[in-house]
Scaffold this motif. Structure first.
Motif, PDB file in Angstrom:
ATOM      1  N   THR A 251     -30.921  39.922  23.436  1.00 54.05           N
ATOM      2  CA  THR A 251     -31.575  38.737  22.871  1.00 54.05           C
ATOM      3  C   THR A 251     -30.971  38.449  21.492  1.00 54.05           C
ATOM      4  OG1 THR A 251     -33.329  40.005  21.759  1.00 54.05           O
ATOM      5  CG2 THR A 251     -33.756  39.274  24.025  1.00 54.05           C
ATOM      6  N   SER A 252     -31.206  37.234  21.010  1.00 55.12           N
ATOM      7  CA  SER A 252     -30.764  36.883  19.650  1.00 55.12           C
ATOM      8  C   SER A 252     -31.909  36.183  18.933  1.00 55.12           C
ATOM      9  CB  SER A 252     -29.541  35.970  19.686  1.00 55.12           C
ATOM     10  OG  SER A 252     -29.176  35.589  18.364  1.00 55.12           O
ATOM     11  N   PRO A 253     -32.523  36.838  17.951  1.00 54.75           N
ATOM     12  CA  PRO A 253     -33.645  36.228  17.242  1.00 54.75           C
ATOM     13  C   PRO A 253     -33.233  35.197  16.210  1.00 54.75           C
ATOM     14  CG  PRO A 253     -33.254  38.421  16.380  1.00 54.75           C
ATOM     15  CD  PRO A 253     -32.321  38.247  17.538  1.00 54.75           C
ATOM     16  N   SER A 254     -31.955  35.224  15.752  1.00 51.12           N
ATOM     17  CA  SER A 254     -31.590  34.333  14.652  1.00 51.12           C
ATOM     18  C   SER A 254     -30.080  34.165  14.557  1.00 51.12           C
ATOM     19  CB  SER A 254     -32.111  34.896  13.320  1.00 51.12           C
ATOM     20  OG  SER A 254     -31.715  34.094  12.219  1.00 51.12           O
ATOM     21  N   ALA A 255     -29.672  32.975  14.097  1.00 51.14           N
ATOM     22  CA  ALA A 255     -28.304  32.723  13.665  1.00 51.14           C
ATOM     23  C   ALA A 255     -28.382  31.823  12.436  1.00 51.14           C
ATOM     24  CB  ALA A 255     -27.477  32.059  14.758  1.00 51.14           C
ATOM     25  N   SER A 256     -27.624  32.166  11.398  1.00 46.43           N
ATOM     26  CA  SER A 256     -27.592  31.356  10.176  1.00 46.43           C
ATOM     27  C   SER A 256     -26.425  31.821   9.323  1.00 46.43           C
ATOM     28  CB  SER A 256     -28.904  31.496   9.379  1.00 46.43           C
ATOM     29  OG  SER A 256     -29.081  32.829   8.917  1.00 46.43           O
ATOM     30  N   GLY A 257     -25.953  30.931   8.445  1.00 54.18           N
ATOM     31  CA  GLY A 257     -24.904  31.314   7.514  1.00 54.18           C
ATOM     32  C   GLY A 257     -23.627  31.761   8.183  1.00 54.18           C
ATOM     33  N   ALA A 258     -23.310  31.211   9.366  1.00 54.25           N
ATOM     34  CA  ALA A 258     -22.129  31.582  10.153  1.00 54.25           C
ATOM     35  C   ALA A 258     -22.212  33.017  10.675  1.00 54.25           C
ATOM     36  CB  ALA A 258     -20.843  31.381   9.358  1.00 54.25           C
ATOM     37  N   ARG A 259     -23.448  33.569  10.741  1.00 59.13           N
ATOM     38  CA  ARG A 259     -23.670  34.904  11.287  1.00 59.13           C
ATOM     39  C   ARG A 259     -24.733  34.826  12.370  1.00 59.13           C
ATOM     40  NH1 ARG A 259     -24.998  35.316   6.225  1.00 59.13           N
ATOM     41  NH2 ARG A 259     -27.034  36.165   6.782  1.00 59.13           N
ATOM     42  N   GLY A 260     -24.570  35.668  13.388  1.00 53.14           N
ATOM     43  CA  GLY A 260     -25.567  35.762  14.437  1.00 53.14           C
ATOM     44  C   GLY A 260     -26.080  37.182  14.550  1.00 53.14           C
ATOM     45  N   LEU A 261     -27.380  37.321  14.785  1.00 51.57           N
ATOM     46  CA  LEU A 261     -28.000  38.635  14.981  1.00 51.57           C
ATOM     47  C   LEU A 261     -28.371  38.782  16.446  1.00 51.57           C
ATOM     48  CD1 LEU A 261     -29.215  41.286  13.872  1.00 51.57           C
ATOM     49  CD2 LEU A 261     -31.354  40.025  13.528  1.00 51.57           C
ATOM     50  N   SER A 262     -27.959  39.896  17.028  1.00 50.02           N
ATOM     51  CA  SER A 262     -28.272  40.188  18.426  1.00 50.02           C
ATOM     52  C   SER A 262     -28.888  41.576  18.528  1.00 50.02           C
ATOM     53  CB  SER A 262     -27.008  40.129  19.290  1.00 50.02           C
ATOM     54  OG  SER A 262     -26.372  38.873  19.205  1.00 50.02           O
ATOM     55  N   THR A 263     -29.835  41.712  19.451  1.00 48.12           N
ATOM     56  CA  THR A 263     -30.436  43.016  19.724  1.00 48.12           C
ATOM     57  C   THR A 263     -30.443  43.231  21.235  1.00 48.12           C
ATOM     58  OG1 THR A 263     -32.709  42.157  19.877  1.00 48.12           O
ATOM     59  CG2 THR A 263     -31.926  42.820  17.697  1.00 48.12           C
ATOM     60  N   ALA A 264     -30.556  44.471  21.652  1.00 51.06           N
ATOM     61  CA  ALA A 264     -30.568  44.756  23.089  1.00 51.06           C
ATOM     62  C   ALA A 264     -31.338  46.029  23.370  1.00 51.06           C
ATOM     63  CB  ALA A 264     -29.142  44.883  23.618  1.00 51.06           C
ATOM     64  N   ARG A 265     -32.020  46.021  24.503  1.00 47.49           N
ATOM     65  CA  ARG A 265     -32.614  47.230  25.051  1.00 47.49           C
ATOM     66  C   ARG A 265     -31.738  47.674  26.221  1.00 47.49           C
ATOM     67  NH1 ARG A 265     -38.537  45.340  26.586  1.00 47.49           N
ATOM     68  NH2 ARG A 265     -37.243  43.765  27.631  1.00 47.49           N
ATOM     69  N   VAL A 266     -31.574  48.984  26.367  1.00 48.75           N
ATOM     70  CA  VAL A 266     -30.721  49.532  27.416  1.00 48.75           C
ATOM     71  C   VAL A 266     -31.576  50.408  28.322  1.00 48.75           C
ATOM     72  CG1 VAL A 266     -28.626  50.817  27.937  1.00 48.75           C
ATOM     73  CG2 VAL A 266     -28.781  49.514  25.801  1.00 48.75           C
ATOM     74  N   PHE A 267     -31.628  50.037  29.597  1.00 48.57           N
ATOM     75  CA  PHE A 267     -32.445  50.747  30.576  1.00 48.57           C
ATOM     76  C   PHE A 267     -31.578  51.343  31.673  1.00 48.57           C
ATOM     77  CE2 PHE A 267     -35.229  47.429  28.890  1.00 48.57           C
ATOM     78  CZ  PHE A 267     -36.462  48.059  28.722  1.00 48.57           C
ATOM     79  N   THR A 268     -31.980  52.498  32.199  1.00 51.46           N
ATOM     80  CA  THR A 268     -31.366  53.020  33.412  1.00 51.46           C
ATOM     81  C   THR A 268     -31.902  52.228  34.601  1.00 51.46           C
ATOM     82  OG1 THR A 268     -33.110  54.658  33.738  1.00 51.46           O
ATOM     83  CG2 THR A 268     -31.201  55.324  32.432  1.00 51.46           C
ATOM     84  N   GLU A 269     -31.288  52.440  35.754  1.00 46.28           N
ATOM     85  CA  GLU A 269     -31.696  51.686  36.945  1.00 46.28           C
ATOM     86  C   GLU A 269     -33.133  51.994  37.351  1.00 46.28           C
ATOM     87  OE1 GLU A 269     -29.582  50.324  41.158  1.00 46.28           O
ATOM     88  OE2 GLU A 269     -28.874  52.116  40.104  1.00 46.28           O
ATOM     89  N   ASP A 270     -33.647  53.173  37.007  1.00 49.49           N
ATOM     90  CA  ASP A 270     -35.033  53.508  37.349  1.00 49.49           C
ATOM     91  C   ASP A 270     -36.028  53.070  36.276  1.00 49.49           C
ATOM     92  OD1 ASP A 270     -34.770  55.329  35.287  1.00 49.49           O
ATOM     93  OD2 ASP A 270     -35.051  57.124  36.529  1.00 49.49           O
ATOM     94  N   GLY A 271     -35.544  52.341  35.239  1.00 45.50           N
ATOM     95  CA  GLY A 271     -36.445  51.766  34.251  1.00 45.50           C
ATOM     96  C   GLY A 271     -36.638  52.576  32.990  1.00 45.50           C
ATOM     97  N   THR A 272     -35.882  53.650  32.787  1.00 38.04           N
ATOM     98  CA  THR A 272     -36.005  54.457  31.581  1.00 38.04           C
ATOM     99  C   THR A 272     -35.258  53.791  30.429  1.00 38.04           C
ATOM    100  OG1 THR A 272     -36.123  56.484  32.905  1.00 38.04           O
ATOM    101  CG2 THR A 272     -35.580  56.723  30.571  1.00 38.04           C
TER     102      THR A 272
END
Length: 288
Positions: A251-272
């Motif tokens: 996901t990306s909560p914000s972009a400003s000042g020619a910069r973008g912020l991105s975050t991510a959650r990483v899950f295994t196939e079984d949902g961990t």
């Protein structure tokens, strides 16, 4: 970039020069004009792990990309022993080329402990087998890039799930921006925590910044965009096998000042939930 998983594993096998000092090689035949940021981060985290006792597990890293790396010469990694405590160990790693520091990382390690345990629930998404190989996406939108893609990215199997790009109405912004894909190493990695952690760090830099462009109808490879990773942070929650399917829920909560912020959650196939990643990067509009 390494064209196969064997080449990636070789790339992560650093040459020891002195205590706490290592040299990392470059992939052969790459057409990139600067070193892929994920490669520098992966080699740096390998160097840090090589100086830490086996009973210490990495739980976080915080890194800054300072200068573009030169893909024609090796990179030297200098590991500073910051602290060896009763439960936690801290290392700083400086990556250097041409007498300059191109990358800086702090990594923290912890002895295994019992404690409270909870996690987010994985979103409902198609299985990897029901998701589109990313090569097919590239073939559909940039057929001229297919051969380059095979040469640079074949060490990982990537399956595209989709994003919420506002294709139906370019004036409508998709907030929050969402992009999802599955990835795994294209083959079997050695049964090594060091290698699996480094391989995951390597691919974690692959697509994250692109989600910050989704609300604006742009792609990371667009000629209108000048992109560059500025910093990269990973929190490791649970053990990771990079040769098993991992969901990259970005996901990306914000972009400003020619910069973008991105975050991510990483899950295994079984949902961990195994990791959380954050990155700020340059997404400058190219001047005509």
């Amino acid at each position: 970039m390494p064209a196969s998983l064997d080449q990636l594993v070789t790339l992560l096998d650093l040459e020891p020069l002195e205590v706490g000092l290592y040299r990392g090689g470059q992939p052969e035949g790459s057409s990139l004009t600067r070193v892929f940021g994920g490669q520098v981060a992966a080699q740096a985290v390998t160097a840090a792990q090589l100086t830490v006792p086996e009973d210490r597990y990495i739980h976080s890293l915080h890194a800054y990309f300072l200068l573009g790396g030169d893909p024609s010469i090796p990179i030297v990694y200098d590991v500073e022993n910051v602290r060896d405590g009763g439960s936690f160990t801290t290392r700083r790693v400086a990556a250097r080329q041409h007498g300059e520091t191109i990358f800086y990382m702090t990594a923290s390690f912890q002895k295994a402990e019992e404690g409270w345990d909870h996690q987010d629930v994985m979103p409902t998404v198609p299985a990897p087998a029901d998701s589109t190989p990313l090569l097919e996406v590239i073939r559909a939108v940039r057929p001229d890039e297919v051969d380059t893609w095979k040469r640079e990215w074949s060490s990982f199997d990537l399956r595209y799930i989709g994003d919420n790009r506002p294709d139906d109405d370019p004036t409508r912004q998709s907030v929050p921006a969402v992009q999802r894909l599955w990835f795994r190493a294209d083959g079997t990695l050695p049964d090594s925590r060091i290698v699996n952690t480094a391989a995951f760090v390597y691919i974690s830099d692959f697509s994250l910044l692109g989600v910050a462009l989704i609300p604006h109808g742009q792609f990371i490879g667009s000629p209108e965009v000048v992109p560059a990773s500025l910093d990269h942070t990973i929190w490791f929650h649970r053990p990771i096998r990079a040769d098993q399917w991992l969901l990259y829920d970005q996901t990306s909560p914000s972009a400003s000042g020619a910069r973008g912020l991105s975050t991510a959650r990483v899950f295994t196939e079984d949902g961990t939930l195994v990791a959380t990643v954050a990155q700020e990067g340059l997404i400058r509009r190219r001047r005509s």
